[in-house]
Design a protein around this motif. Structure first.
Motif, PDB file in Angstrom:
ATOM      1  N   LEU A  26      83.256  52.740  46.495  1.00 34.95           N
ATOM      2  CA  LEU A  26      83.329  54.159  46.154  1.00 34.95           C
ATOM      3  C   LEU A  26      82.913  55.024  47.338  1.00 34.95           C
ATOM      4  O   LEU A  26      83.520  56.082  47.597  1.00 34.95           O
ATOM      5  N   ASP A  27      81.922  54.590  48.087  1.00 40.51           N
ATOM      6  CA  ASP A  27      81.511  55.325  49.286  1.00 40.51           C
ATOM      7  C   ASP A  27      82.643  55.369  50.312  1.00 40.51           C
ATOM      8  O   ASP A  27      82.909  56.417  50.916  1.00 40.51           O
ATOM      9  N   ALA A  30      85.391  57.742  49.136  1.00 43.09           N
ATOM     10  CA  ALA A  30      85.052  59.147  49.375  1.00 43.09           C
ATOM     11  C   ALA A  30      85.213  59.496  50.858  1.00 43.09           C
ATOM     12  O   ALA A  30      85.685  60.599  51.198  1.00 43.09           O
ATOM     13  N   SER A 265      87.346  66.602  41.018  1.00 41.89           N
ATOM     14  CA  SER A 265      87.791  65.661  42.051  1.00 41.89           C
ATOM     15  C   SER A 265      88.037  64.307  41.406  1.00 41.89           C
ATOM     16  O   SER A 265      87.415  63.966  40.391  1.00 41.89           O
ATOM     17  N   THR A 267      86.965  61.631  42.488  1.00 36.65           N
ATOM     18  CA  THR A 267      85.732  60.859  42.564  1.00 36.65           C
ATOM     19  C   THR A 267      84.872  61.030  41.312  1.00 36.65           C
ATOM     20  O   THR A 267      84.054  60.157  41.007  1.00 36.65           O
ATOM     21  N   ASP A 268      85.064  62.126  40.568  1.00 41.68           N
ATOM     22  CA  ASP A 268      84.335  62.295  39.301  1.00 41.68           C
ATOM     23  C   ASP A 268      84.619  61.127  38.363  1.00 41.68           C
ATOM     24  O   ASP A 268      83.721  60.619  37.687  1.00 41.68           O
ATOM     25  N   PHE A 270      85.909  57.965  39.117  1.00 43.04           N
ATOM     26  CA  PHE A 270      85.406  56.683  39.602  1.00 43.04           C
ATOM     27  C   PHE A 270      83.886  56.615  39.500  1.00 43.04           C
ATOM     28  O   PHE A 270      83.318  55.553  39.213  1.00 43.04           O
ATOM     29  N   ASP A 271      83.234  57.755  39.716  1.00 44.64           N
ATOM     30  CA  ASP A 271      81.786  57.784  39.591  1.00 44.64           C
ATOM     31  C   ASP A 271      81.357  57.548  38.142  1.00 44.64           C
ATOM     32  O   ASP A 271      80.386  56.824  37.876  1.00 44.64           O
ATOM     33  N   TYR A 319      94.111  54.063  42.506  1.00 46.31           N
ATOM     34  CA  TYR A 319      94.142  53.960  43.971  1.00 46.31           C
ATOM     35  C   TYR A 319      95.024  52.771  44.319  1.00 46.31           C
ATOM     36  O   TYR A 319      94.870  51.683  43.751  1.00 46.31           O
TER      37      TYR A 319
END
Length: 488
Positions: A26-27, A30, A265, A267-268, A270-271, A319
């Protein structure tokens, strides 16, 4: 999930390591978003279509391994149940003749498969002739990944999976495995979107999900009971719910999830996956995503993708890497399979055009539509189908069919024009949606009316369902839209 899972046993420490690896992925993800390395292709789409196999008596045929050998076409793959197949279409742009090309290729592929299969292949949201005896562990496909997934989900549950669906009639049942999920056959529409606009496309997809399922409903019967117009929604939620009663009472999120908020986003999402959901299949990839990025490569992010695949959002972020470049897709999972290729593509065209137009609106719909209202619309659409009422900003409570014809279809036309879709294909496919709403007739209404008339003629429910499915199978081969089908 293509690895051989037969000998895997997941130790507690493996789950910890896997969770750490997902966070590392995840890092890196991003970081890649910030660096702008993602592909940005306009109008690239894909379709995954789940199918059912039936015998001459309209009963499920537990033969997918044999049928795949007979078909010998890499586009067809196994699905969860031995009576299921999945047809994956090559990605393509819908610009120009893309939608018409989809229809030609799907019809050709299905006809070839039907000729070689030696059994019926039918597109329907849920086989009405299934019995509880068909949906058992022994009838999972002969692929170890399904058994491993079942073991992990059943272990997390720690007790039977209970079904309690209250519709026109009521069904109560229980299963020791996730096999009942195999009754749910759907169509997944994939839409590649610009990374910096992913939130807008996902929010738009959530906003219209209730309308989609209402207009496309095609799953009214399960185990001889008439339940919801799109019973697949309720069954999928309950048949894979890994939470025992105590965790549900504590507010733990279900793995089949509509969500709880609009996002800003990708990423919301996946987070949320990392924070809310325990790993089901903690399979470690040898790839070090940090090292791959350091050397200028594009990481596969296997752990992030695998974990994402075990959180069953109705609109899922994807992804992927194609031709050496990463990209993002919205995977829209709300629609049932069928009734025909024409109906299926009409549903897809409506979705693609509508979300494009809503995503680009200067005053986005999600700034005016409460998220809870979108979720309520989704539930109402699944229960009532094309007869549902939805809430829409500026219109209040409005019948779905009226909302589609007066508000949403014009937006879908504009969206398809922005993609550059051929006008003839646009008009034909969206015309199917318009007429379906004008007549109030979709797959669910046709099925229920056909069964009602058969019962009125003296048939038992079981006989009526078999008769209906046999007629459905014959009619769906014609590719004439379901709203044109006779019920007698």
């Amino acid at each position: 999930m293509g690895k051989d899972l037969a000998t895997l046993v997941f130790a507690p420490e493996a789950r910890v390591t896997y969770r750490q690896k997902v966070r590392r992925c995840l890092d890196v993800f991003a970081q890649m978003l910030h660096q702008g390395v993602f592909a940005d292709s306009d109008g690239m789409t894909g379709l995954e279509i789940e199918l059912n196999l039936i015998d001459r008596n309209a009963r499920p045929a537990m033969r997918n391994a044999e049928v795949l050998t007979r078909i010998d076409d890499p586009r067809f793959q196994t699905e969860l149940g031995r009576f299921n197949l999945e047809l994956n279409t090559p990605p393509r742009s819908i610009t120009g003749s893309g939608l018409a090309d989809y229809e030609r290729d799907l019809l050709d592929g299905l006809r070839r498969a039907a000729t070689r299969a030696d059994c019926g292949i039918v597109m329907i949201g849920m086989l009405p002739t299934l019995s509880p005896a068909d949906l058992v562990l022994e009838n999972l496909s002969a692929n170890e990944r399904y058994r491993q997934l079942n073991d992990e989900m059943a272990g997390a549950r720690g007790e039977q999976f209970d079904l309690d669906i209250q519709g026109v009639e009521r069904l109560r049942s229980a299963s020791a495995s996730i096999a009942p999920e195999a009754a749910c056959t759907s169509v997944q529409c994939h839409l590649q979107v610009p990374p910096d606009q992913f939130d807008r496309y996902w929010n738009a997809s959530q906003a219209v999900a209730g309308v989609q399922v209402a207009v496309g409903a095609n799953s009214p019967f399960l185990h001889g009971r008439r339940l919801w117009a799109e019973t697949r929604i309720a069954l999928f939620q309950q048949a894979t719910d890994t939470r025992p009663e105590e965790l549900r009472a504590q507010g733990v999120r279900p793995r089949v999830w509509f969500g709880e908020r609009w996002i800003t986003s990708v990423t919301d999402l996946f987070d949320e996956n990392v924070r809310f959901f325990a790993p089901l299949l903690p399979i470690l990839d040898e790839e070090d995503p940090i090292e791959v990025r350091r050397t200028g490569g594009v990481p596969h992010l296997g752990e992030l993708r695998l974990h994402n695949g075990t959180v069953y959002r109705w609109n899922r972020p994807v992804y992927d890497v194609m031709d050496g470049r990463p990209h993002l897709r919205v995977e829209n999972r709300v629609l049932p399979s069928g009734p025909t290729v024409a109906d299926l593509l009409a549903n897809a065209a409506f979705y693609f055009g509508l979300v494009r137009r809503l995503a680009e609106d200067e005053r986005p719909i999600w700034t005016r539509l409460p998220f809870a209202a979108a979720q309520d619309n989704f539930h109402a659409g699944a229960v009532k189908g094309i007869e549902a009422t939805a809430y829409w900003p500026g219109r209040g409570e409005i019948p779905v069919a009226e909302l589609v014809r007066s508000v949403l279809l014009p937006l879908a036309y504009e969206g398809l024009d922005r993609y550059g879709v051929e006008p003839a294909a646009r008009d034909r496919l969206l015309g199917i949606i318009d007429t379906r709403c004008r007549l109030g007739r979709n797959g669910a209404t046709w099925q229920t009316e056909a069964v009602r008339l058969a019962e009125r003629r003296g048939s038992s429910r079981s006989a009526a369902l078999h008769e209906m499915l046999q007629r459905y199978t014959d009619l769906h081969r014609t590719n004439e839209p379901v709203h044109t089908w006779p019920t007698t």
